[in-house]
Design a protein around this motif. Structure first.
Motif, PDB file in Angstrom:
ATOM      1  N   GLN A 126      60.276 -27.625  51.607  1.00  0.00           N
ATOM      2  CA  GLN A 126      61.641 -27.969  51.184  1.00  0.00           C
ATOM      3  C   GLN A 126      62.609 -28.014  52.363  1.00  0.00           C
ATOM      4  OE1 GLN A 126      62.200 -24.850  48.284  1.00  0.00           O
ATOM      5  NE2 GLN A 126      61.845 -26.249  46.584  1.00  0.00           N
ATOM      6  N   TYR A 127      62.565 -27.000  53.192  1.00  0.00           N
ATOM      7  CA  TYR A 127      63.489 -26.956  54.325  1.00  0.00           C
ATOM      8  C   TYR A 127      63.149 -28.027  55.371  1.00  0.00           C
ATOM      9  CZ  TYR A 127      65.790 -22.783  52.606  1.00  0.00           C
ATOM     10  OH  TYR A 127      66.521 -21.908  51.857  1.00  0.00           O
ATOM     11  N   ARG A 128      61.855 -28.269  55.583  1.00  0.00           N
ATOM     12  CA  ARG A 128      61.448 -29.290  56.554  1.00  0.00           C
ATOM     13  C   ARG A 128      61.932 -30.660  56.117  1.00  0.00           C
ATOM     14  NH1 ARG A 128      57.787 -33.006  56.241  1.00  0.00           N
ATOM     15  NH2 ARG A 128      56.576 -32.045  54.576  1.00  0.00           N
ATOM     16  N   THR A 129      61.699 -31.002  54.838  1.00  0.00           N
ATOM     17  CA  THR A 129      62.115 -32.329  54.365  1.00  0.00           C
ATOM     18  C   THR A 129      63.627 -32.450  54.296  1.00  0.00           C
ATOM     19  OG1 THR A 129      61.809 -31.642  52.057  1.00  0.00           O
ATOM     20  CG2 THR A 129      59.970 -32.798  53.114  1.00  0.00           C
ATOM     21  N   ALA A 130      64.295 -31.353  53.916  1.00  0.00           N
ATOM     22  CA  ALA A 130      65.765 -31.376  53.880  1.00  0.00           C
ATOM     23  C   ALA A 130      66.342 -31.623  55.269  1.00  0.00           C
ATOM     24  CB  ALA A 130      66.305 -30.073  53.296  1.00  0.00           C
ATOM     25  N   ALA A 131      65.634 -31.145  56.295  1.00  0.00           N
ATOM     26  CA  ALA A 131      66.089 -31.334  57.678  1.00  0.00           C
ATOM     27  C   ALA A 131      65.665 -32.693  58.236  1.00  0.00           C
ATOM     28  CB  ALA A 131      65.546 -30.216  58.565  1.00  0.00           C
ATOM     29  N   GLY A 132      64.841 -33.427  57.481  1.00  0.00           N
ATOM     30  CA  GLY A 132      64.447 -34.772  57.907  1.00  0.00           C
ATOM     31  C   GLY A 132      63.243 -34.832  58.827  1.00  0.00           C
ATOM     32  N   PHE A 133      62.473 -33.763  58.901  1.00  0.00           N
ATOM     33  CA  PHE A 133      61.280 -33.753  59.748  1.00  0.00           C
ATOM     34  C   PHE A 133      60.069 -34.269  58.979  1.00  0.00           C
ATOM     35  CE2 PHE A 133      63.611 -30.427  62.060  1.00  0.00           C
ATOM     36  CZ  PHE A 133      63.277 -30.703  63.376  1.00  0.00           C
ATOM     37  N   SER A 134      59.241 -35.065  59.640  1.00  0.00           N
ATOM     38  CA  SER A 134      57.921 -35.383  59.090  1.00  0.00           C
ATOM     39  C   SER A 134      57.021 -34.188  59.386  1.00  0.00           C
ATOM     40  CB  SER A 134      57.343 -36.640  59.747  1.00  0.00           C
ATOM     41  OG  SER A 134      57.040 -36.365  61.112  1.00  0.00           O
ATOM     42  N   GLN A 135      55.882 -34.117  58.724  1.00  0.00           N
ATOM     43  CA  GLN A 135      54.944 -33.030  59.016  1.00  0.00           C
ATOM     44  C   GLN A 135      54.499 -33.091  60.474  1.00  0.00           C
ATOM     45  OE1 GLN A 135      51.847 -33.432  55.978  1.00  0.00           O
ATOM     46  NE2 GLN A 135      52.587 -31.552  55.030  1.00  0.00           N
ATOM     47  N   GLU A 136      54.242 -34.294  60.956  1.00  0.00           N
ATOM     48  CA  GLU A 136      53.768 -34.462  62.329  1.00  0.00           C
ATOM     49  C   GLU A 136      54.804 -33.984  63.339  1.00  0.00           C
ATOM     50  OE1 GLU A 136      53.691 -36.840  59.963  1.00  0.00           O
ATOM     51  OE2 GLU A 136      51.532 -37.032  59.627  1.00  0.00           O
ATOM     52  N   ASP A 137      56.048 -34.395  63.141  1.00  0.00           N
ATOM     53  CA  ASP A 137      57.113 -34.002  64.068  1.00  0.00           C
ATOM     54  C   ASP A 137      57.359 -32.495  64.035  1.00  0.00           C
ATOM     55  OD1 ASP A 137      57.440 -36.629  64.847  1.00  0.00           O
ATOM     56  OD2 ASP A 137      59.160 -36.993  63.522  1.00  0.00           O
ATOM     57  N   PHE A 138      57.314 -31.929  62.837  1.00  0.00           N
ATOM     58  CA  PHE A 138      57.567 -30.502  62.729  1.00  0.00           C
ATOM     59  C   PHE A 138      56.420 -29.691  63.329  1.00  0.00           C
ATOM     60  CE2 PHE A 138      58.603 -26.537  60.341  1.00  0.00           C
ATOM     61  CZ  PHE A 138      59.869 -26.365  60.880  1.00  0.00           C
ATOM     62  N   ALA A 139      55.190 -30.143  63.114  1.00  0.00           N
ATOM     63  CA  ALA A 139      54.028 -29.469  63.723  1.00  0.00           C
ATOM     64  C   ALA A 139      54.160 -29.491  65.241  1.00  0.00           C
ATOM     65  CB  ALA A 139      52.731 -30.133  63.275  1.00  0.00           C
ATOM     66  N   ALA A 140      54.566 -30.633  65.780  1.00  0.00           N
ATOM     67  CA  ALA A 140      54.740 -30.742  67.232  1.00  0.00           C
ATOM     68  C   ALA A 140      55.849 -29.805  67.720  1.00  0.00           C
ATOM     69  CB  ALA A 140      55.053 -32.188  67.616  1.00  0.00           C
ATOM     70  N   ALA A 141      56.949 -29.730  66.964  1.00  0.00           N
ATOM     71  CA  ALA A 141      58.048 -28.844  67.346  1.00  0.00           C
ATOM     72  C   ALA A 141      57.613 -27.376  67.332  1.00  0.00           C
ATOM     73  CB  ALA A 141      59.243 -29.044  66.409  1.00  0.00           C
ATOM     74  N   LEU A 142      56.700 -27.046  66.418  1.00  0.00           N
ATOM     75  CA  LEU A 142      56.176 -25.682  66.332  1.00  0.00           C
ATOM     76  C   LEU A 142      55.030 -25.436  67.313  1.00  0.00           C
ATOM     77  CD1 LEU A 142      56.065 -25.159  62.462  1.00  0.00           C
ATOM     78  CD2 LEU A 142      57.601 -24.037  64.084  1.00  0.00           C
ATOM     79  N   ASN A 143      54.584 -26.528  67.940  1.00  0.00           N
ATOM     80  CA  ASN A 143      53.467 -26.458  68.877  1.00  0.00           C
ATOM     81  C   ASN A 143      52.171 -26.000  68.189  1.00  0.00           C
ATOM     82  OD1 ASN A 143      52.394 -26.943  71.408  1.00  0.00           O
ATOM     83  ND2 ASN A 143      52.716 -24.844  72.104  1.00  0.00           N
ATOM     84  N   VAL A 144      51.943 -26.567  66.982  1.00  0.00           N
ATOM     85  CA  VAL A 144      50.699 -26.297  66.261  1.00  0.00           C
ATOM     86  C   VAL A 144      50.049 -27.625  65.893  1.00  0.00           C
ATOM     87  CG1 VAL A 144      51.469 -24.088  65.316  1.00  0.00           C
ATOM     88  CG2 VAL A 144      51.791 -26.163  63.972  1.00  0.00           C
ATOM     89  N   ASN A 145      48.765 -27.590  65.667  1.00  0.00           N
ATOM     90  CA  ASN A 145      47.999 -28.758  65.255  1.00  0.00           C
ATOM     91  C   ASN A 145      48.491 -29.223  63.881  1.00  0.00           C
ATOM     92  OD1 ASN A 145      45.665 -30.012  63.746  1.00  0.00           O
ATOM     93  ND2 ASN A 145      44.815 -29.919  65.821  1.00  0.00           N
ATOM     94  N   ILE A 146      48.522 -30.516  63.640  1.00  0.00           N
ATOM     95  CA  ILE A 146      49.014 -31.050  62.362  1.00  0.00           C
ATOM     96  C   ILE A 146      48.195 -30.534  61.188  1.00  0.00           C
ATOM     97  CG2 ILE A 146      47.720 -33.212  62.651  1.00  0.00           C
ATOM     98  CD1 ILE A 146      51.026 -32.726  60.731  1.00  0.00           C
TER      99      ILE A 146
END
Length: 126
Positions: free
Chosen positions: A14-34
Motif C-alpha cells: 500500500q505505501y509503495r504504490t501510494a508513493a508511486g514506486f514499482s516493485q522493481e524500483d523499490f527493490a533497487a532502492a532497498l538494494n534487494v533482489n526483485i
C-alpha cells in the motif's frame, strides 16, 4: 506465515504504490533482489527489521506504520478505487480476456461501493 506478517506485506504494498514506486524500483532502492522483494509483499519471507527501517525512510513514513499499520480508511478507499479503475481499463482493452477473475460489471460494482463509502465518510467528517 502469520496474519501479522501478511499484514506487513500488504502495508508495504500500500505505501509503495501510494508513493508511486514499482516493485522493481523499490527493490533497487532497498538494494534487494526483485524476487526477494516480491516475497516480502506476498508474505512468503519475513521482512527483516533493517529492510523495514530502510523502506520506512524511503517512503517517508514511520516504521510503526509499516509494522503496525496506520493508513487512514480514506487512503485505503482511494487506493482501491485506483486499482479497480486500472483493472477496468485493462479489461476494456483486452479483446479476449485471459484468466479474468472479475468482469467489468463486478469491477464497476466495487468502484460504486467505494464511491458510497467515500460519501459516508465525507458526511461523518462534517
Amino acid at each position: 506465515m502469520s496474519d501479522f506478517n501478511r499484514n506487513i506485506g500488504q502495508r508495504l504494498y500500500q505505501y509503495r504504490t501510494a508513493a508511486g514506486f514499482s516493485q522493481e524500483d523499490f527493490a533497487a532502492a532497498l538494494n534487494v533482489n526483485i524476487s526477494t522483494y516480491k516475497n516480502y509483499e506476498s508474505h512468503k519471507v519475513r521482512l527483516p527489521l533493517e529492510t523495514a527501517a530502510a523502506a520506512a525512510e524511503i517512503l517517508g513514513v514511520s516504521i510503526d506504520k509499516i509494522v503496525k499499520g496506520d493508513m487512514k480508511i480514506e487512503t485505503q478507499i482511494k487506493d482501491l478505487k485506483e486499482s479497480v479503475s486500472e483493472e477496468i481499463k485493462r479489461v476494456e482493452n483486452e479483446k479476449k480476456p485471459k484468466n479474468m477473475v472479475f468482469d467489468r460489471v463486478q469491477l464497476e460494482r466495487v468502484r460504486s461501493a467505494c464511491d458510497t463509502l467515500e460519501r459516508c465518510l465525507d458526511r461523518k467528517n462534517k
